[in-house]
Design a protein around this motif. Structure first.
Motif, PDB file in Angstrom:
ATOM      1  N   ALA A   1       0.861  60.851  -0.611  1.00  0.00           N
ATOM      2  CA  ALA A   1      -0.088  60.203   0.303  1.00  0.00           C
ATOM      3  C   ALA A   1       0.100  58.689   0.293  1.00  0.00           C
ATOM      4  O   ALA A   1       0.151  58.042   1.348  1.00  0.00           O
ATOM      5  CB  ALA A   1      -1.517  60.558  -0.086  1.00  0.00           C
TER       6      ALA A   1
ATOM      7  N   VAL B   1      -0.677  70.586   2.306  1.00  0.00           N
ATOM      8  CA  VAL B   1      -1.489  70.204   1.149  1.00  0.00           C
ATOM      9  C   VAL B   1      -0.763  69.188   0.278  1.00  0.00           C
ATOM     10  O   VAL B   1      -1.376  68.271  -0.272  1.00  0.00           O
ATOM     11  CB  VAL B   1      -1.858  71.457   0.328  1.00  0.00           C
ATOM     12  CG1 VAL B   1      -2.604  71.066  -0.946  1.00  0.00           C
ATOM     13  CG2 VAL B   1      -2.703  72.412   1.159  1.00  0.00           C
TER      14      VAL B   1
ATOM     15  N   THR C   1       0.273  64.467   8.116  1.00  0.00           N
ATOM     16  CA  THR C   1      -1.116  64.504   8.564  1.00  0.00           C
ATOM     17  C   THR C   1      -1.779  63.142   8.440  1.00  0.00           C
ATOM     18  O   THR C   1      -2.602  62.761   9.271  1.00  0.00           O
ATOM     19  CB  THR C   1      -1.909  65.538   7.732  1.00  0.00           C
ATOM     20  OG1 THR C   1      -1.264  66.812   7.832  1.00  0.00           O
ATOM     21  CG2 THR C   1      -3.343  65.658   8.223  1.00  0.00           C
ATOM     22  N   LEU C   2      -1.408  62.412   7.418  1.00  0.00           N
ATOM     23  CA  LEU C   2      -2.052  61.137   7.120  1.00  0.00           C
ATOM     24  C   LEU C   2      -1.299  59.961   7.729  1.00  0.00           C
ATOM     25  O   LEU C   2      -0.069  59.929   7.723  1.00  0.00           O
ATOM     26  CB  LEU C   2      -2.144  60.942   5.602  1.00  0.00           C
ATOM     27  CG  LEU C   2      -2.954  61.985   4.828  1.00  0.00           C
ATOM     28  CD1 LEU C   2      -2.760  61.797   3.333  1.00  0.00           C
ATOM     29  CD2 LEU C   2      -4.425  61.891   5.190  1.00  0.00           C
TER      30      LEU C   2
ATOM     31  N   PHE D   1      -1.311  65.420   0.362  1.00  0.00           N
ATOM     32  CA  PHE D   1      -2.508  64.796  -0.198  1.00  0.00           C
ATOM     33  C   PHE D   1      -2.364  64.528  -1.698  1.00  0.00           C
ATOM     34  O   PHE D   1      -3.335  64.113  -2.337  1.00  0.00           O
ATOM     35  CB  PHE D   1      -3.733  65.677   0.064  1.00  0.00           C
ATOM     36  CG  PHE D   1      -4.136  65.706   1.513  1.00  0.00           C
ATOM     37  CD1 PHE D   1      -5.100  64.832   1.999  1.00  0.00           C
ATOM     38  CD2 PHE D   1      -3.542  66.587   2.401  1.00  0.00           C
ATOM     39  CE1 PHE D   1      -5.462  64.840   3.337  1.00  0.00           C
ATOM     40  CE2 PHE D   1      -3.893  66.611   3.742  1.00  0.00           C
ATOM     41  CZ  PHE D   1      -4.857  65.731   4.215  1.00  0.00           C
TER      42      PHE D   1
ATOM     43  N   TRP E   1      -7.656  59.290  -5.583  1.00  0.00           N
ATOM     44  CA  TRP E   1      -7.159  59.866  -6.838  1.00  0.00           C
ATOM     45  C   TRP E   1      -7.348  58.874  -7.986  1.00  0.00           C
ATOM     46  O   TRP E   1      -7.790  59.254  -9.082  1.00  0.00           O
ATOM     47  CB  TRP E   1      -5.675  60.210  -6.707  1.00  0.00           C
ATOM     48  CG  TRP E   1      -5.383  61.485  -5.985  1.00  0.00           C
ATOM     49  CD1 TRP E   1      -5.159  61.642  -4.646  1.00  0.00           C
ATOM     50  CD2 TRP E   1      -5.264  62.796  -6.562  1.00  0.00           C
ATOM     51  NE1 TRP E   1      -4.915  62.957  -4.359  1.00  0.00           N
ATOM     52  CE2 TRP E   1      -4.963  63.691  -5.510  1.00  0.00           C
ATOM     53  CE3 TRP E   1      -5.369  63.290  -7.854  1.00  0.00           C
ATOM     54  CZ2 TRP E   1      -4.778  65.052  -5.718  1.00  0.00           C
ATOM     55  CZ3 TRP E   1      -5.181  64.650  -8.067  1.00  0.00           C
ATOM     56  CH2 TRP E   1      -4.900  65.518  -7.012  1.00  0.00           C
TER      57      TRP E   1
ATOM     58  N   VAL F   1      -6.197  57.967   0.355  1.00  0.00           N
ATOM     59  CA  VAL F   1      -6.181  59.201  -0.446  1.00  0.00           C
ATOM     60  C   VAL F   1      -5.657  58.904  -1.852  1.00  0.00           C
ATOM     61  O   VAL F   1      -6.207  59.384  -2.854  1.00  0.00           O
ATOM     62  CB  VAL F   1      -5.318  60.285   0.237  1.00  0.00           C
ATOM     63  CG1 VAL F   1      -5.076  61.461  -0.705  1.00  0.00           C
ATOM     64  CG2 VAL F   1      -5.993  60.769   1.513  1.00  0.00           C
ATOM     65  N   CYS F   2      -4.595  58.100  -1.931  1.00  0.00           N
ATOM     66  CA  CYS F   2      -4.071  57.697  -3.237  1.00  0.00           C
ATOM     67  C   CYS F   2      -5.134  56.932  -4.023  1.00  0.00           C
ATOM     68  O   CYS F   2      -5.309  57.141  -5.231  1.00  0.00           O
ATOM     69  CB  CYS F   2      -2.821  56.840  -3.048  1.00  0.00           C
ATOM     70  SG  CYS F   2      -2.019  56.326  -4.588  1.00  0.00           S
TER      71      CYS F   2
ATOM     72  N   GLY G   1      -3.295  57.477   4.123  1.00  0.00           N
ATOM     73  CA  GLY G   1      -2.563  57.962   2.953  1.00  0.00           C
ATOM     74  C   GLY G   1      -2.834  57.106   1.734  1.00  0.00           C
ATOM     75  O   GLY G   1      -3.022  57.625   0.624  1.00  0.00           O
TER      76      GLY G   1
END
Length: 247
Positions: free
Chosen positions: A205, A197, A217-218, A200, A230, A226-227, A223
């Protein structure tokens, strides 16, 4: 009267460059990151490069951990200035369309952060390699250009994340009190479990793009996406706050 987009953006640029704290933070993003890179690589660069566990590409961007603090400070001060001395009321009197005002401000903040971020990322990489001699890698190294571009985008995203949160909280002190300990402490604490987790989180990320072969994972661009998510979430929350709250 509806204000055109470009004049509003230009006015935000004038306001921003006249705000010393924001301008200094923006300059520090580049100068501090490159200076720390030069000091570290001059002192221990070759010794660390000879380490069996060394990751040449990711290690080249070590100082971005400090540059991102300046990027966060830039995004924070650029927005927090609107909440001192009734500045927001004056800004909204000049640009009654709050959405336009907010979009123009964030576009200027993001654009400047991206330009400086790219210069910082490429400058950091090239400066560090200049001290490594036979251990140096160039822009032709696998993933190097992607990491340099991604590093600049990452710094811009962190600035926008801070800017959006500042619009929500209306306090630069509050945002800096949250984000700086988060990036300096929490990320190091959870760094060993980045494949879970924790991977993320925005900084964990986003920094995947700096790795030659990310192990979490990314992937590098996932990644960064994902950033970006946010940052977008913070910007949308800030947009809602500016539109709904009294000035």
């Amino acid at each position: 009267m509806n204000a055109p987009v470009l004049p509003v953006a230009h006015s935000e640029w004038i306001k921003l460059k006249s705000l010393r704290s924001s301008l200094v933070s923006l300059i520090v993003v580049f100068t501090a990151t490159v200076a720390i890179t030069a000091l570290v690589f001059a002192a221990v660069g070759r010794a660390e490069a000879d380490n069996a566990d060394a990751e040449p590409l990711f290690d080249a961007f070590y100082a971005l951990n400090f540059g991102q603090i300046a990027a966060i400070s830039f995004g924070t001060t650029a927005v927090s200035s609107e909440y001192t001395g009734g500045a927001l009321r004056i800004s909204l009197a000049a640009v009654p369309r709050r959405g336009l005002f907010y979009a123009a401000k964030m576009a200027v903040v993001g654009g400047l952060a991206l330009l400086v971020g790219l210069a910082t990322s490429f400058g950091t990489f090239l400066t560090g390699q200049a001290f490594l001699g036979e251990y140096a890698i160039g822009l032709g190294h696998s993933g190097a250009v992607r990491a340099c571009v991604g590093g600049g985008v990452y710094l811009a995203l962190m600035a926008l994340l801070a800017a959006g949160l500042t619009a929500v909280l209306r306090s630069g002190v509050a945002v800096l009190s949250i984000l700086i300990p988060f990036t300096l402490i929490v990320s190091f604490v959870v760094g060993d479990v980045a494949s879970g987790v924790a991977g993320f989180l925005p900084d964990q990320a986003g920094q995947q793009v700096l790795h030659e072969a990310p192990s979490g994972t990314l992937g590098p661009w996932a990644g960064l996406a994902v950033c970006a998510a946010w940052a977008v979430a913070a910007l949308v929350a800030g947009w809602w706050a500016v539109r709904r709250r009294d000035a």
